[in-house]
Write a protein that holds these residues in place. Structure first.
Motif, PDB file in Angstrom:
ATOM      1  N   ARG A   4      -1.805   6.546   4.353  1.00 13.47           N
ATOM      2  CA  ARG A   4      -3.001   6.772   3.752  1.00 13.47           C
ATOM      3  C   ARG A   4      -3.307   4.966   4.093  1.00 13.47           C
ATOM      4  NH1 ARG A   4      -3.837   8.153  -2.597  1.00 13.47           N
ATOM      5  NH2 ARG A   4      -3.570  10.364  -2.436  1.00 13.47           N
ATOM      6  N   ALA A   5      -2.535   4.147   4.166  1.00 10.39           N
ATOM      7  CA  ALA A   5      -3.338   3.247   4.494  1.00 10.39           C
ATOM      8  C   ALA A   5      -3.280   2.636   6.534  1.00 10.39           C
ATOM      9  CB  ALA A   5      -1.600   1.474   4.280  1.00 10.39           C
ATOM     10  N   LEU A   6      -2.202   3.681   6.650  1.00 14.57           N
ATOM     11  CA  LEU A   6      -2.818   4.033   7.709  1.00 14.57           C
ATOM     12  C   LEU A   6      -3.583   5.033   8.669  1.00 14.57           C
ATOM     13  CD1 LEU A   6       0.795   4.900   9.235  1.00 14.57           C
ATOM     14  CD2 LEU A   6       0.000   2.648   9.918  1.00 14.57           C
ATOM     15  N   ILE A   7      -4.378   5.763   7.808  1.00  8.87           N
ATOM     16  CA  ILE A   7      -5.102   6.281   8.208  1.00  8.87           C
ATOM     17  C   ILE A   7      -6.896   5.692   7.612  1.00  8.87           C
ATOM     18  CG2 ILE A   7      -6.781   8.204   7.076  1.00  8.87           C
ATOM     19  CD1 ILE A   7      -4.169  10.081   6.626  1.00  8.87           C
ATOM     20  N   ILE A   8      -6.639   4.866   6.671  1.00  8.93           N
ATOM     21  CA  ILE A   8      -7.907   3.772   6.346  1.00  8.93           C
ATOM     22  C   ILE A   8      -7.807   2.538   7.784  1.00  8.93           C
ATOM     23  CG2 ILE A   8      -8.578   1.651   5.130  1.00  8.93           C
ATOM     24  CD1 ILE A   8      -7.691   3.768   2.620  1.00  8.93           C
ATOM     25  N   LEU A   9      -6.448   2.338   7.783  1.00  6.37           N
ATOM     26  CA  LEU A   9      -6.247   1.144   9.423  1.00  6.37           C
ATOM     27  C   LEU A   9      -7.261   1.662  10.638  1.00  6.37           C
ATOM     28  CD1 LEU A   9      -5.530  -1.564  10.471  1.00  6.37           C
ATOM     29  CD2 LEU A   9      -3.229  -1.223  10.520  1.00  6.37           C
ATOM     30  N   ALA A  10      -6.445   3.142  10.664  1.00  6.22           N
ATOM     31  CA  ALA A  10      -7.266   3.615  11.715  1.00  6.22           C
ATOM     32  C   ALA A  10      -8.790   4.026  12.112  1.00  6.22           C
ATOM     33  CB  ALA A  10      -6.413   4.948  11.664  1.00  6.22           C
ATOM     34  N   LEU A  11      -8.954   4.299  10.653  1.00  6.93           N
ATOM     35  CA  LEU A  11     -10.803   4.369  10.496  1.00  6.93           C
ATOM     36  C   LEU A  11     -11.423   3.405  10.861  1.00  6.93           C
ATOM     37  CD1 LEU A  11     -10.847   7.296   7.160  1.00  6.93           C
ATOM     38  CD2 LEU A  11     -11.782   7.075   9.858  1.00  6.93           C
ATOM     39  N   VAL A  12     -10.669   2.453  10.333  1.00  3.70           N
ATOM     40  CA  VAL A  12     -11.560   0.640  10.878  1.00  3.70           C
ATOM     41  C   VAL A  12     -12.004   0.300  12.153  1.00  3.70           C
ATOM     42  CG1 VAL A  12     -11.643  -1.379  10.123  1.00  3.70           C
ATOM     43  CG2 VAL A  12     -10.829   0.545   7.932  1.00  3.70           C
TER      44      VAL A  12
END
Length: 175
Positions: A4-12
């Protein structure tokens, strides 16, 4: 938790990359006065001046390719004329006016470069490109002030230095 943290970072990161400005667009307008959503800007459409029929056909100027049209808007010249000035003095082919020749002679007494404007434009372009390499923000900010922040003079420090050098200076407002 980690995916989840990687997905959020990728979206940002993707969101930040999507808001980058085109280099030509960024260079022509540092003050961010453009329409960000890409729709037509109603204030950038300027209607032409009305057509006027001359008294005789001999008054018509000869057409010049790429030249100006009699119905083209000239807001700067119109403003000068409205304030009582001579709009013809704004034409570059007029040369240096009689009232400004003494000033130009005094300023260029030690020599001058003919291509100084082009040289300064190239140096400024290179400076802005160096400053914009890693210069992205999540919150939009005034590009002009951010880029030239290191070159802003402190008026009070400059005033104090002039006073210490013995120059007569006007009073300044308090800080």
């Amino acid at each position: 938790m980690m995916p989840r943290a990687l997905i959020i970072l990728a979206l940002v990161v993707l969101t930040a990359c999507g808001s980058r400005q085109d280099t030509a667009d960024r260079d022509t307008n540092l003050r961010q006065l453009r329409n960000p959503n890409g729709t037509p800007e109603e204030f950038s459409i300027v209607p032409p001046k009305p057509l006027q029929a001359p008294e005789s056909l001999t008054e018509l100027p000869t057409p010049t390719p790429g030249g100006s049209n009699r119905t083209d808007q000239t807001p700067l010249k119109d403003a000068v004329a409205a304030l009582g000035g001579s709009p013809a003095r704004l034409d570059p082919q007029q040369g240096i006016g009689a009232g400004d020749q003494a000033l130009v002679a005094r300023v260029s007494r030690f020599g001058r470069q003919a291509n100084i404007r082009e040289e300064l434009a190239e140096a400024d372009q290179a400076f802005r490109e160096r400053r914009s390499l890693f210069n992205w923000r999540l919150v939009p900010q005034d590009t002009y002030n951010r880029i030239y922040r290191s070159q802003i003079l402190d008026p009070y420090r400059t005033l104090e230095a002039a006073r210490q050098a013995g120059a007569q200076t006007p009073s300044a407002p308090p800080r």
